[in-house]
Design a protein around this motif. Structure first.
Motif, PDB file in Angstrom:
ATOM      1  N   ILE A 161      -9.039  13.044  -5.435  1.00 17.82           N
ATOM      2  CA  ILE A 161      -8.344  11.817  -5.026  1.00 17.82           C
ATOM      3  C   ILE A 161      -9.213  10.610  -5.421  1.00 17.82           C
ATOM      4  CG2 ILE A 161      -7.453  10.502  -3.051  1.00 17.82           C
ATOM      5  CD1 ILE A 161      -5.843  13.056  -3.728  1.00 17.82           C
ATOM      6  N   SER A 162      -8.632   9.716  -6.202  1.00 19.26           N
ATOM      7  CA  SER A 162      -9.374   8.548  -6.679  1.00 19.26           C
ATOM      8  C   SER A 162      -9.236   7.387  -5.700  1.00 19.26           C
ATOM      9  CB  SER A 162      -8.835   8.127  -8.043  1.00 19.26           C
ATOM     10  OG  SER A 162      -7.495   7.703  -7.907  1.00 19.26           O
ATOM     11  N   GLN A 171      -5.809   5.913  -5.622  1.00 18.81           N
ATOM     12  CA  GLN A 171      -4.834   6.599  -4.772  1.00 18.81           C
ATOM     13  C   GLN A 171      -5.075   6.304  -3.296  1.00 18.81           C
ATOM     14  OE1 GLN A 171      -5.927  10.269  -7.034  1.00 18.81           O
ATOM     15  NE2 GLN A 171      -3.774  10.737  -6.650  1.00 18.81           N
ATOM     16  N   ALA A 226      -3.697   2.866  -2.633  1.00 14.79           N
ATOM     17  CA  ALA A 226      -2.232   2.878  -2.537  1.00 14.79           C
ATOM     18  C   ALA A 226      -1.790   3.466  -1.203  1.00 14.79           C
ATOM     19  CB  ALA A 226      -1.635   3.661  -3.704  1.00 14.79           C
ATOM     20  N   ALA A 227      -2.413   4.572  -0.803  1.00 13.18           N
ATOM     21  CA  ALA A 227      -2.009   5.236   0.443  1.00 13.18           C
ATOM     22  C   ALA A 227      -2.242   4.324   1.649  1.00 13.18           C
ATOM     23  CB  ALA A 227      -2.777   6.545   0.618  1.00 13.18           C
ATOM     24  N   LEU A 249       1.621   1.858  -0.657  1.00 10.28           N
ATOM     25  CA  LEU A 249       2.204   1.339  -1.894  1.00 10.28           C
ATOM     26  C   LEU A 249       2.663   2.446  -2.818  1.00 10.28           C
ATOM     27  CD1 LEU A 249      -0.556  -1.229  -2.918  1.00 10.28           C
ATOM     28  CD2 LEU A 249       1.745  -1.783  -2.069  1.00 10.28           C
ATOM     29  N   LEU A 255       2.565   2.589  -6.840  1.00 10.62           N
ATOM     30  CA  LEU A 255       1.871   1.775  -7.840  1.00 10.62           C
ATOM     31  C   LEU A 255       2.829   1.235  -8.897  1.00 10.62           C
ATOM     32  CD1 LEU A 255      -1.331   3.960  -8.219  1.00 10.62           C
ATOM     33  CD2 LEU A 255      -1.183   1.728  -7.121  1.00 10.62           C
TER      34      LEU A 255
END
Lengths: 254, 254
Positions: B144-145, B148, B151-152, B156, B158
Motif C-alpha cells: 500500500i503506497s 493510496q 486517498a483512503a 477519495l 483518484l
C-alpha cells in the motif's frame, strides 16, 4: 450511527489482502454484493473464499442485481451513461443499507483492487448520503490494485527518476492518443484494445491479464512487435472464460 | 540460485502489510537495511516492529550506511545526482548480497509504500545484476503506497469518471506547473512545497503527512485558502520530528 466499509481486496490473488482489510472484514455485520451475472462467477467465488477463510464470526451476505448499463454509449455520452447507472445503483445501495443495517450496524463492500482507482463504490455511497434518506459513515480501506500487481509481476518501477506518469483509460487513449507531457502511461478499462491503434514506434508495452490468479498472462516488448500477440491472447482468453480483466504500461523508449 | 525479495510494507500503518508480504518476509534469511541516520529512526523502528511481530523464525538483519546524496542538485542535474547515488548504492548492495547470502540464500529489502512507486530499490538491483559480479532472481511484492493511504483517509477516488490522472513530483510541479491534459494530479517528493507557488485559483488540495501513523495530519480545501496552513503544518512537524513524509492530490474544480 451506521458505518459502511469499502474494502479493497486486491487484484485477484487472495494473498493481496492486507491485515487492515482482514480486521475491517471482521467488523462487518452485513456484506453487500452486487450480482453481475454468470460471467464473473470466478470473481464472486474468490470473494466467497476470502469470507470463508478470514471471517470466522457471524455475518450475513446480501445480494442485489446490478442495474443494466449502456456499455455501447459513444465517447461523448460515456460519463452520462455512467452517471445514469450510478443513480440506479445509489437507489439499490440505499435500500440495502436502510433495510439491512440496524441503527448501529456495520456494512461492507468488498471491491477489487483499490476503492480509489476506477471503482464506483465510494462515489455511489456519496450519492446515497446526498439523497439524505439514510445516514452513515464511510471508511475506505486501500487494497493492492491491478496496476501494482502488473508492476510487481514485470518487476517494474512505474515512474522514471524524477518523472511523472499518467494513469488513464483505454477509451481516452483511443480518443486522444498517448498522453501529453509524460513518457509513461498506465492504461485500464481498455475493452477495445486501444493500444493496437497507436501509431507510435518508440513505445514498449508491459501487459498483464488476470493478474495474481492462476490464469495470469504476461506479455511485454516493443508495442508494434507484440500488439498482435496481445490482441490474440485477449480474444482467446475472453472466449474461454467469458470475461477478461487486463491492464498495461506504455513506456516511451529513450 | 539466490533470490532477493523487494517487499512493500505500506505507508506507515503496520496493518497495511499484505498476507503476501508476511509470507515473503518468512522466506527471507537475511534482511538488508540501509541506515539513513537518526532522522528516520521512527521508520527504522516500525521495520523492526514488523519483523518482531511477523517473522518468528530465524533470520538475520544486515545494515549498511547510505551513501551521501547531493540533494541540492539543480533541476537539470537531478537525474544525474540520483544516478550517481544509485551507482554507489549498487556497489553496497552487491557487497551485501555476495557476502551475506549463500548460493541458494534468500535476501529481502523492506521498502516503504510500493516498490513500483518512487522507490529506487528495484532499479539498483537491476544495476547490480547488470554489473555481473553476483547472480540472483528478484521478486517484487506490492504494498500500500502513501498515495493510496492518502486517498483512503480523504475517502477519495483518484480518477474522475472516464478520466485519467497524473502522478508526479514536487520538483516537476515547480518547474512545469500543473500537468497538461488532466484535471487531477497526485504529487510526491515535494520537499520545497511546490503547491504553494501554483497560481491556479480553481484547484482543491487533499494533503496528508505521516499517513497511517499516530502522527497523521490531514488538510483539505481550496488550494489558495489552505496552502499557508499546510506550509505551517509541514514546518511545525518537520521541526518537531526531524523529518516529514507527505503527499497530496490537486483536483481542478469543474
Amino acid at each position: 450511527m451506521r458505518t459502511v466499509y469499502v474494502i479493497g481486496i486486491g487484484a485477484g490473488d487472495p494473498e493481496h489482502l492486507t491485515l487492515q482489510a482482514v480486521a475491517a472484514m471482521n467488523r462487518v455485520d452485513v456484506f453487500f454484493t452486487i450480482d453481475k451475472g454468470e460471467q464473473k462467477s470466478d470473481l464472486a467465488g474468490l470473494r466467497a473464499e476470502l469470507l470463508a477463510r478470514h471471517v470466522p464470526g457471524p455475518h450475513r451476505v446480501v445480494r442485489a442485481r446490478d442495474p443494466e448499463r449502456d456499455r455501447d454509449a459513444s465517447s461523448g455520452r460515456y460519463a452520462e451513461a455512467v452517471a445514469d447507472w450510478q443513480d440506479r445503483r445509489a437507489a439499490i445501495y440505499e435500500r440495502m443499507i436502510a433495510g439491512e443495517l440496524g441503527a448501529d450496524g456495520t456494512g461492507g463492500f468488498l471491491v477489487w483492487g483499490d476503492p480509489a482507482l476506477y471503482d464506483g463504490t465510494l462515489r455511489i455511497l456519496d450519492a446515497v448520503r446526498a439523497r439524505g434518506a439514510v445516514a452513515f459513515d464511510v471508511v475506505s480501506v486501500p487494497g493492492i490494485s491491478s496496476v501494482q500487481a502488473l508492476a510487481a509481476r514485470h518487476r517494474l518501477v512505474l515512474n522514471r527518476v524524477g518523472r511523472g506518469f499518467v494513469v488513464t483509460t483505454g477509451r481516452r487513449l483511443a480518443d486522444e492518443g498517448f498522453p501529453p507531457g509524460v513518457d509513461d502511461a498506465v492504461v485500464l478499462l481498455d475493452a477495445a484494445g486501444a493500444f493496437a491503434g497507436l501509431p507510435d514506434t518508440d513505445l514498449d508495452v508491459y501487459w498483464g491479464a488476470y493478474l495474481g490468479t492462476p490464469d495470469e498472462v504476461l506479455v511485454s516488448g516493443d508495442l508494434q512487435a507484440v500488439k498482435a500477440r496481445i490482441l490474440a491472447e485477449r480474444a482467446a482468453h475472453r472466449a474461454r472464460k467469458g470475461w477478461i480483466m487486463d491492464t498495461y504500461l506504455l513506456r516511451r523508449r529513450r
